[in-house]
Write an enzyme that holds these catalytic residues in place. Structure first.
Site, PDB file in Angstrom:
ATOM      1  N   ASP A   1     -15.429 -60.669 -10.597  1.00  0.00           N
ATOM      2  CA  ASP A   1     -15.707 -59.054 -11.141  1.00  0.00           C
ATOM      3  C   ASP A   1     -14.748 -58.099 -10.794  1.00  0.00           C
ATOM      4  O   ASP A   1     -14.265 -57.973  -9.632  1.00  0.00           O
ATOM      5  CB  ASP A   1     -17.104 -58.637 -10.712  1.00  0.00           C
TER       6      ASP A   1
ATOM      7  N   ASP B   1     -10.558 -63.341  -7.293  1.00  0.00           N
ATOM      8  CA  ASP B   1     -11.848 -62.509  -7.603  1.00  0.00           C
ATOM      9  C   ASP B   1     -12.519 -62.690  -8.827  1.00  0.00           C
ATOM     10  O   ASP B   1     -11.575 -62.954  -9.621  1.00  0.00           O
ATOM     11  CB  ASP B   1     -11.891 -61.175  -7.135  1.00  0.00           C
TER      12      ASP B   1
END
Length: 225
Positions: A24, A22
């Protein structure tokens, strides 16, 4: 938990073909910028903080579909997109993120994010993290997290079986999606309480500085740093 007593549980000794990150909250700290943008947006539309509690890691379009009347959704989407693109000045790498990305070959790394592509690009540039050749954004899939689609597509673009990929995530929505895709999961405790991510992940570390990705015969293993 410190780097010296990191417990990687069922991940110990497993060899993976690739690591899917991922972005953020996992690779970059965009939380101040995200908070500023969404607070401004919420005030504009009369949305309360409590209404956001279950949406961390969920694509903006899905949030808007839940909170905004249909007639206003296109306008609301344009507004949050504009706010987020304009606010990336203090986006920075999270601990261990650069080293993690640099330790992997291009065929062994990918990003799967709930951002749109232009926002992903802006945050990668602002943070200065290495950019994997393989990336998946919400623009690339019909369904975002917590559906498995982003991780399935990332594995497909790498030419790999998702069951031989490890996903690193900070949000329960992403961890659920990764598990549904058949991936192993490693959670970082950067934005979500440990007990929440621990319920969905194979192992949990404070951040990526607590682990290292080691090249071995047949792929990559994750070890305590």
């Amino acid at each position: 938990m410190t780097a010296t007593d990191t417990d990687l549980g069922p991940l110990v000794g497993r060899t993976f073909d690739a690591i899917i990150f991922d972005m953020d909250g996992t690779l970059v700290n965009s939380l101040p910028a995200v908070t500023r943008s969404w607070v401004t947006w919420a005030i504009h539309y009369g949305i309360t903080e409590e209404q956001f509690n279950e949406y961390h890691g969920v694509p903006s379009g899905a949030i808007i579909a839940e909170l905004i009347p249909e007639a206003q959704r296109d306008e609301a989407k344009r507004y949050i997109d504009d706010l987020e693109l304009a606010d990336v000045a203090d986006v920075e790498p999270l601990p261990g993120a650069v080293a993690a990305l640099e330790s992997l070959q291009e065929s062994q790394r990918a990003i799967a994010t709930s951002c749109h592509r232009d926002l992903m690009d802006a945050r990668i540039v602002a943070s200065g993290i290495p950019r994997p050749d393989t990336t998946v954004t919400i623009d690339d899939v019909e369904r975002g997290k917590p559906h498995p689609d982003p991780f399935l597509l990332a594995a497909d673009r790498l030419g790999l079986d998702p069951k031989r990929c490890l996903v690193v995530e900070d949000a329960t929505a992403g961890l659920i999606g990764a598990r549904r895709a058949g991936c192993a999961t490693l959670a970082v405790v950067t934005t979500t309480p440990r007990e929440k991510v621990a319920a969905e992940a194979d192992a949990v570390v404070d951040n990526l500085s607590g682990v290292r990705f080691v090249q071995v015969e047949g792929g990559v293993q994750v070890e305590p740093a």
